[in-house]
Write a protein that holds these residues in place. Sequence first.
Motif, PDB file in Angstrom:
ATOM      1  N   GLY A  93      -2.478  10.414  -1.356  1.00 46.55           N
ATOM      2  CA  GLY A  93      -3.270  10.071  -2.530  1.00 46.55           C
ATOM      3  C   GLY A  93      -4.721  10.485  -2.369  1.00 46.55           C
ATOM      4  O   GLY A  93      -5.325  11.026  -3.291  1.00 46.55           O
ATOM      5  N   SER A  94      -5.279  10.267  -1.163  1.00 45.80           N
ATOM      6  CA  SER A  94      -6.694  10.570  -0.984  1.00 45.80           C
ATOM      7  C   SER A  94      -6.934  12.080  -1.079  1.00 45.80           C
ATOM      8  O   SER A  94      -7.952  12.521  -1.604  1.00 45.80           O
ATOM      9  CB  SER A  94      -7.194  10.016   0.350  1.00 45.80           C
ATOM     10  OG  SER A  94      -6.568  10.666   1.427  1.00 45.80           O
ATOM     11  N   PHE A 109      -4.499   4.867  -2.162  1.00 41.93           N
ATOM     12  CA  PHE A 109      -4.090   5.318  -0.832  1.00 41.93           C
ATOM     13  C   PHE A 109      -4.559   4.283   0.176  1.00 41.93           C
ATOM     14  O   PHE A 109      -5.357   3.410  -0.165  1.00 41.93           O
ATOM     15  CB  PHE A 109      -4.664   6.701  -0.510  1.00 41.93           C
ATOM     16  CG  PHE A 109      -6.157   6.773  -0.556  1.00 41.93           C
ATOM     17  CD1 PHE A 109      -6.910   6.544   0.579  1.00 41.93           C
ATOM     18  CD2 PHE A 109      -6.819   7.046  -1.751  1.00 41.93           C
ATOM     19  CE1 PHE A 109      -8.291   6.590   0.533  1.00 41.93           C
ATOM     20  CE2 PHE A 109      -8.205   7.095  -1.795  1.00 41.93           C
ATOM     21  CZ  PHE A 109      -8.946   6.878  -0.653  1.00 41.93           C
ATOM     22  N   SER A 139       0.875   7.579   2.768  1.00 42.39           N
ATOM     23  CA  SER A 139      -0.240   6.670   2.515  1.00 42.39           C
ATOM     24  C   SER A 139      -1.574   7.408   2.386  1.00 42.39           C
ATOM     25  O   SER A 139      -2.519   6.872   1.825  1.00 42.39           O
ATOM     26  CB  SER A 139      -0.326   5.612   3.612  1.00 42.39           C
ATOM     27  OG  SER A 139      -0.654   6.207   4.836  1.00 42.39           O
ATOM     28  N   GLY A 145       0.820  -1.210   0.000  1.00 44.39           N
ATOM     29  CA  GLY A 145       0.000   0.000   0.000  1.00 44.39           C
ATOM     30  C   GLY A 145       0.852   1.257   0.000  1.00 44.39           C
ATOM     31  O   GLY A 145       0.563   2.230  -0.702  1.00 44.39           O
ATOM     32  N   ARG A 174       2.363   1.702  -3.453  1.00 44.26           N
ATOM     33  CA  ARG A 174       1.392   2.095  -4.465  1.00 44.26           C
ATOM     34  C   ARG A 174       0.888   3.507  -4.242  1.00 44.26           C
ATOM     35  O   ARG A 174       0.354   4.139  -5.149  1.00 44.26           O
ATOM     36  CB  ARG A 174       0.239   1.097  -4.490  1.00 44.26           C
ATOM     37  CG  ARG A 174       0.703  -0.299  -4.900  1.00 44.26           C
ATOM     38  CD  ARG A 174      -0.458  -1.228  -5.146  1.00 44.26           C
ATOM     39  NE  ARG A 174      -1.331  -0.701  -6.183  1.00 44.26           N
ATOM     40  CZ  ARG A 174      -2.662  -0.630  -6.070  1.00 44.26           C
ATOM     41  NH1 ARG A 174      -3.248  -1.055  -4.990  1.00 44.26           N
ATOM     42  NH2 ARG A 174      -3.387  -0.146  -7.043  1.00 44.26           N
ATOM     43  N   SER A 175       1.053   4.042  -3.009  1.00 43.47           N
ATOM     44  CA  SER A 175       0.616   5.415  -2.737  1.00 43.47           C
ATOM     45  C   SER A 175       1.523   6.452  -3.370  1.00 43.47           C
ATOM     46  O   SER A 175       1.189   7.628  -3.406  1.00 43.47           O
ATOM     47  CB  SER A 175       0.608   5.687  -1.232  1.00 43.47           C
ATOM     48  OG  SER A 175      -0.144   4.732  -0.561  1.00 43.47           O
TER      49      SER A 175
END
Lengths: 345, 337
Positions: free
Chosen positions: B182-183, A287, B179, A270, A273-274
């Motif tokens: 992205g959002s 995300f 992490s 994860g 890939r973020s």
Amino acid sequence: MNIGEFQTDRSPSGQKAAMETPLLDVRDLSLRIAGNETPLIRDVSFSVRPGERVGIVGESGCGKTMTGLSILRLLPPIGIAASGQVLFEGEDLFALSPGGLRAVRGRDIAMIFQEPMSALDPVFTVGEQIAEAYRAHFAASATEARARAMDALARVGIPAPDKRYFDYPHQLSGGMRQRVMIAMALICSPKLLIADEPTTALDVTVQSQITDLLRDISERTGTALLFITHDLGVVAETCTRVITMYAGEVVEDAPVDDILLAPRHPYTSGLLRSLPGLSPRRGKLPFIPGRVPSLAAMPVGCRFRERCSHAVPACEVYQRMEPVGPMHSTRCGRAGELSLMGAVH
Amino acid sequence: MSVQDLRIEFPTRDRSQTVKAVDGVDFEVLRGETLGIIGESGSGKTTLGRALVSLVKPVSGRVLHGGTDLAILRGRELRRVRADYQIVFQDPNAALNPRMTILDSIIEPAEILGHGNDASRRRDGLDMLAQVGLALEVAGRYPHELSGGQKQRVNIARVLTVRPKVIVCDEVVAALDVSIRGSILNLFADLQRSFDLTYVFITHDISVVSHISDRIGVTYLGKLMELGPAEDVIDRPLHPYSQALLSAEPLPLPSNLRPTRRIILQGEIPSPLAPPSGCRFRTRCPIAEAKCAEEVPQWRQVRNGHWAACHFAREDGHSATGANCNDQKGGSNEDAE
């Protein structure tokens, strides 16, 4: 000899049976805040072999800095209870007397930090501070220590070291200060250098100078490197092996190329890939949903399971680090059945 | 939005010298685009962003908002036009008052501008909260109860309540963990579509800027070095500084996929108190010649819609000097040999 290539040689018998004795061997390190049941750092075990460059990656609050500090017992003496062992060349640093520990700090194990300005004394010249680090461990005359300090400045790529020796920290740029810190750390030829986010405060063009310098020095002198960072790119360019931490636990430990190509823990996957650089331009970015749980709300069993798209009821029991390949281990019970995406699709 | 020969200076504390934070910059921001501005610390990118929303006054030059120069407007008229141009800052904490509830913070800008009445503002504020992906119960909470990512969402909701045309985003994801970045970046993309927004995205992070931008500008010591379509700037940069910057980006790729050689720049960015003569970048440039110290390179269109300020920039991306030229082989990978 290229130590990097040597290190990535696969040993068929796996990590545990590596022929060399590890230089640093952290065994079941746990840290607890006094009066708190849930450990801040839980069962952290890993080792660093002589000359090896190991990265510890993880996001803020994952315990990577605490782990680095506890190796040299630099954590605040009250309020935090540590258990486990930190073996350096077979000797338990946790069992050393203050005097014995002082002999190791700066001599066998040196450490550099993110913000060099807070680690340098503003009222002494940088040269004096480097020379002092040498004289703390060796009976050397002031003249000899000065010569060695100037030599160290030259080795970390500081131009005109005979002049910079007399500069005060504020007269140097951020990148030069970090070079001074590296010179100070290396003056006693330590066997292990712990670098905690040494390039995070620097610009990208300066960052690449510093990571190249650390890698070169490690290759030339055989100094092992424990590189603590949040940046997987920096680890890929500097280290040969990487340890991923999440919520106070090691969740994966593998050679850099293996972890980038085929991570075996959903968190590592994860995290990779973020990274926006690995997604198609202007597309949706992957995300990890949610956030790192607080200590009070730490899930039982796998600490990542509440954010994990692969979680099953079996994840509610404690997960052990298990080998999944040569020199590759992970803390995920489903590692065998999952096929996770890495940096390359 | 159009920026014309913009210059911004700050005096040093003893007023003996001036820092030329932005030193003659020309560009346009097109309606509906995302313009990425990339640069290292001290490049003037933050000052430039603040000037776009008239938070700092230029020494000379103009920032035109839809043809209007805000510098000549006063009072009510200034406030009305300026509301169309909003900014979101890096630190999600610094922008929120710790003693105000989230909803109160969100509706404050509309309140100051006198939009609607209290009930309509609250309705709109709750709607914006939903738009940025936050649950309604967040409305009554205080900033310390929220995570960094949630706070940054609140800051976005806050500027949306005044229905801006342009949002300047100054390092909006730099303080957030990888992490969850992205959002937030996805949210910016969604809001751009639903609210018809134009973004100026200021960052030092190459991977972020190349992901979200339509066009990218590269700044160095108060000047633009290069500006062009995102694909071209990333894949075929014209300026030696952009080439070095892109090659210095650490890539999380296995060793066999990583470029074998990088351009390692010598030294660090010079002091903006005494920038080098001629080309600003010449002191660190691998292809600098005598000419670079004497003449300031012209800001010229080298390719269609792709501008650069380098004497040696050519349409094919190669520098005119043969020995040091940087071969572009696609991707951001470079070969400095």
